[in-house]
Write an enzyme that holds these catalytic residues in place. Structure first.
Site, PDB file in Angstrom:
ATOM      1  N   LYS A  36       0.820  -1.227   0.000  1.00 13.43           N
ATOM      2  CA  LYS A  36       0.000   0.000   0.000  1.00 13.43           C
ATOM      3  C   LYS A  36       0.852   1.275   0.000  1.00 13.43           C
ATOM      4  CE  LYS A  36      -0.465   0.534   4.940  1.00 13.43           C
ATOM      5  NZ  LYS A  36      -0.970  -0.142   6.142  1.00 13.43           N
ATOM      6  N   ARG A 131      -6.554   1.721  17.085  1.00 15.17           N
ATOM      7  CA  ARG A 131      -7.056   1.857  15.732  1.00 15.17           C
ATOM      8  C   ARG A 131      -8.096   0.746  15.615  1.00 15.17           C
ATOM      9  NH1 ARG A 131      -3.414   1.801  10.253  1.00 15.17           N
ATOM     10  NH2 ARG A 131      -4.127  -0.351  10.182  1.00 15.17           N
TER      11      ARG A 131
HETATM   12  C1  LIG Z   1      -0.001  -0.825   6.706  1.00 16.24           C
HETATM   13  C2  LIG Z   1      -0.334  -2.063   7.424  1.00 16.24           C
HETATM   14  C3  LIG Z   1       0.636  -3.043   7.637  1.00 16.24           C
HETATM   15  C4  LIG Z   1       2.086  -2.855   7.229  1.00 16.24           C
HETATM   16  O1  LIG Z   1       2.717  -1.949   8.084  1.00 16.24           O
HETATM   17  P1  LIG Z   1       4.299  -1.628   7.979  1.00 16.24           P
HETATM   18  O2  LIG Z   1       4.584  -0.822   9.177  1.00 16.24           O
HETATM   19  O3  LIG Z   1       4.510  -0.896   6.712  1.00 16.24           O
HETATM   20  O4  LIG Z   1       5.019  -2.939   7.989  1.00 16.24           O
HETATM   21  C5  LIG Z   1       0.248  -4.198   8.273  1.00 16.24           C
HETATM   22  N1  LIG Z   1      -1.023  -4.388   8.696  1.00 16.24           N
HETATM   23  C6  LIG Z   1      -1.985  -3.463   8.513  1.00 16.24           C
HETATM   24  C7  LIG Z   1      -3.358  -3.725   9.001  1.00 16.24           C
HETATM   25  C8  LIG Z   1      -1.672  -2.277   7.877  1.00 16.24           C
HETATM   26  O5  LIG Z   1      -2.638  -1.359   7.710  1.00 16.24           O
END
Ligand SMILES: *Cc1c(COP(=O)(O)O)cnc(C)c1O
Length: 355
Positions: A36, A131
């Protein structure tokens, strides 16, 4: 070279992925690569898969569409809680999703029934980051409800930390996740395939030997993309920090004062900037601005260059002490953090070049 330009180093991404996957496998943890941060760029997904991730995690259906359209057929996980109105496309495109709302899971169930499919879900638990996620005392009851849905498969439980509240993963909070998973398994007489212990911020706990037994999946973006852990943003061992380099072009370079002349009000973004008087300095303007980058997440690679500030389309540098004399038309290169990666990938004004 067209400027501004984000250079994306494919082999560096493959190498970073291999390193993280190999490290996690020593602890019995499989890695899902998170794309993402790069708007689901198919080449980034491909590099992660080449580096050995088990599947791809995305937070937006539009991004996953691009990945699928490029012919990538790997297993996929929706990271953001689905919205009810997109349930049909979630079920169509993703093999599984992270969820915390029964009403949404019911909508996914109906959408899956219509497509004669089964959709996998991982129930998210909020361990204090505030969150997404079920409060721990709601997990068992929700799991029980989910079991009644014919087209939903309960594949696991998971959590997300260090994203909103900045809460750091520990043996204690992740231990609670494992205990909840065991309770769900006992109560419902099933075996959960995944206990998903978070994102990049869980890696340091693992390295310190504190990951509770049972956690078998992480969803990793930052450590692969940027080669940093996300608690103190230090380099992650075995990875490189230059998979992405941003290049911009100097459109003016002149000697001017370091403090504005005249009575000052607000800047273009409602801020009240303060200026340090450095006397007369060499000021360079390059062709990126707040529309393309996040100022706090950007640094000049060449020593002796300082970022002074930016408006929407202009980034202003102090190049007085640069190693070479800066001229109009020169290219200035930047190391970037997560915020700028996200923004530069999203900006249609920044060209993306895979090397
Ligand atoms: C963005 C996201 C991740 C990845 O996070 P990083 O810190 O980039 O490794 C994992 N799980 C969820 C639910 C996320 O939104």
């Amino acid at each position: 070279m067209k400027t501004p330009c984000l250079e994306i180093r494919y082999e560096t991404l493959v190498g970073n992925t291999r390193s993280v996957v190999e490290f996690c496998s020593r602890y019995g943890v499989e890695v899902w690569g998170v794309t993402k941060g790069c708007c689901g760029m198919p080449e980034v997904a491909r590099a992660m898969l080449e580096g050995g991730v088990a599947g791809i995690g995305e937070s937006r259906t539009a991004n996953l569409q691009r990945i699928r359209a490029a012919g990538i057929t790997a297993p996929t996980l929706m990271l953001r809680l689905p919205h009810i109105s997109e349930a049909p496309s979630i079920v169509e495109q993703f093999d599984m999703s992270l969820n915390s709302e029964l009403a949404t899971i019911e909508a996914l169930n109906s959408a899956a029934a219509a497509l004669r499919k089964r959709h996998g879900i991982i129930l998210m638990v909020d361990l204090g980051d505030l969150r997404e996620g079920l409060w721990p005392d709601r997990v068992l009851a929700t799991a029980e409800q989910v079991m009644r849905l014919d087209h939903i498969e309960l594949l696991g439980v998971g959590t997300n930390l260090t994203c909103y509240g900045g809460v750091i993963p520990t043996e204690a909070n992740l231990g609670l996740l494992v205990r909840l998973a065991q309770q769900v398994e006992q109560m419902l007489g099933l075996r959960l395939r995944f206990i998903s212990g978070g994102n990049t911020s869980t890696l340091p706990l693992m390295a310190a030997g504190g990951l509770p037994a049972g956690i078998n999946m992480l969803r990793i973006g930052e450590a692969i993309l940027l080669g940093t852990e996300s608690i103190h943003r230090t380099p992650w061992p075995g990875t490189r920090q230059d998979a992405f380099v941003l290049h911009a072009e100097v459109i003016e370079c002149a000697t001017k004062p370091s403090v504005p002349i005249g009575t000052t009000g607000e800047d273009g973004f409602g801020g009240h900037p303060v200026f340090q008087d450095r006397g007369l300095i060499r000021r360079a303007i390059v062709n990126i601005g707040r529309q393309d980058v996040l100022l706090e997440s950007l640094a000049c690679i060449e020593p002796g260059m300082d970022i002074l500030g930016a408006s929407s389309d202009h980034l202003i540098l102090d190049v007085t002490h640069a190693e070479h004399e800066v001229r109009v038309g020169d290219i200035v290169s930047f190391r970037i953090g997560y915020g700028t990666l996200l923004q530069a990938m999203t900006s249609p004004y920044v060209c993306k070049r895979i090397v």
